[in-house]
Scaffold this motif. Sequence first.
Motif, short mmCIF file in Angstrom:
data_model
loop_
_atom_site.label_atom_id
_atom_site.label_comp_id
_atom_site.label_asym_id
_atom_site.label_seq_id
_atom_site.Cartn_x
_atom_site.Cartn_y
_atom_site.Cartn_z
N SER A 19 54.52 10.53 27.23
CA SER A 19 55.28 11.52 26.54
C SER A 19 54.89 11.43 24.82
N ASP A 20 55.07 12.17 24.07
CA ASP A 20 54.86 12.41 22.71
C ASP A 20 53.39 11.81 22.23
N SER A 21 52.29 11.67 22.99
CA SER A 21 51.12 11.38 22.96
C SER A 21 50.51 12.27 21.67
N ASP A 22 51.17 13.46 21.39
CA ASP A 22 50.44 14.46 20.51
C ASP A 22 50.79 14.20 19.18
N TYR A 23 52.00 12.91 19.03
CA TYR A 23 52.55 12.84 17.57
C TYR A 23 51.46 12.14 16.68
N LEU A 51 48.67 13.44 16.03
CA LEU A 51 47.35 13.47 16.60
C LEU A 51 46.94 15.28 16.80
N GLN A 52 45.98 15.51 16.31
CA GLN A 52 45.46 16.94 16.61
C GLN A 52 44.51 16.74 17.46
N TRP A 53 44.69 16.97 18.80
CA TRP A 53 43.68 16.88 19.87
C TRP A 53 42.74 17.88 19.66
N PRO A 54 41.33 17.23 19.68
CA PRO A 54 40.25 18.09 19.49
C PRO A 54 39.95 19.37 20.47
N ALA A 55 39.63 20.55 19.85
CA ALA A 55 39.18 21.44 20.69
C ALA A 55 37.79 21.20 21.66
N GLY A 76 41.08 12.66 13.23
CA GLY A 76 41.76 12.81 12.03
C GLY A 76 41.94 11.86 11.12
N TRP A 77 41.87 10.72 11.16
CA TRP A 77 42.24 9.62 10.32
C TRP A 77 41.01 9.35 9.57
#
Length: 146
Positions: free
Chosen positions: A79-83, A85-89, A139-140
């Motif tokens: 859970s919260d692995s999207d914190y 992070l903008q997962w790539p389309a 992103g980084w």
Amino acid sequence: MSRAPGGQVLGLDTLVRLGRELRPPATPRRLPVPEGMTAPLGCDAVAVPAACGPLVLPRLPRVGCVYADEAHWWWIVPSDSDYALQWPAPARYAVGAVLPDTPHAHGPRLIHRPDGTLPYTPPIPLYLALCRVTGTTPGWSRPISA
């Protein structure tokens, strides 16, 4: 327009709302954690188009539970692995591993189960593999504008 009992005229919005109220609320379908496994960190999922799945899989140092249907491959992540992070389309992040409404009656099937009791694919290697496959800069690593 339609007339309700008593002669009241009902608009389309009202008819649609009333129709929705007649249907029982749908129970969200979730990807299950396989028997004998535990998810102490909660459970979310990352979905990618089925064509990307075989390209991502060999790039991962550890693979947790992976589910697949005709359209998508789904990786179980904590859970919260999207914190932050903008997962790539075209990846989609599913909080609670909730599946979107799909025409598939049985949902995705388990195609990979790891050894041990944890269902997780580590999210950072999965993110990096998806960035690599999709040609997205993490992103980084993007330049920051002032």
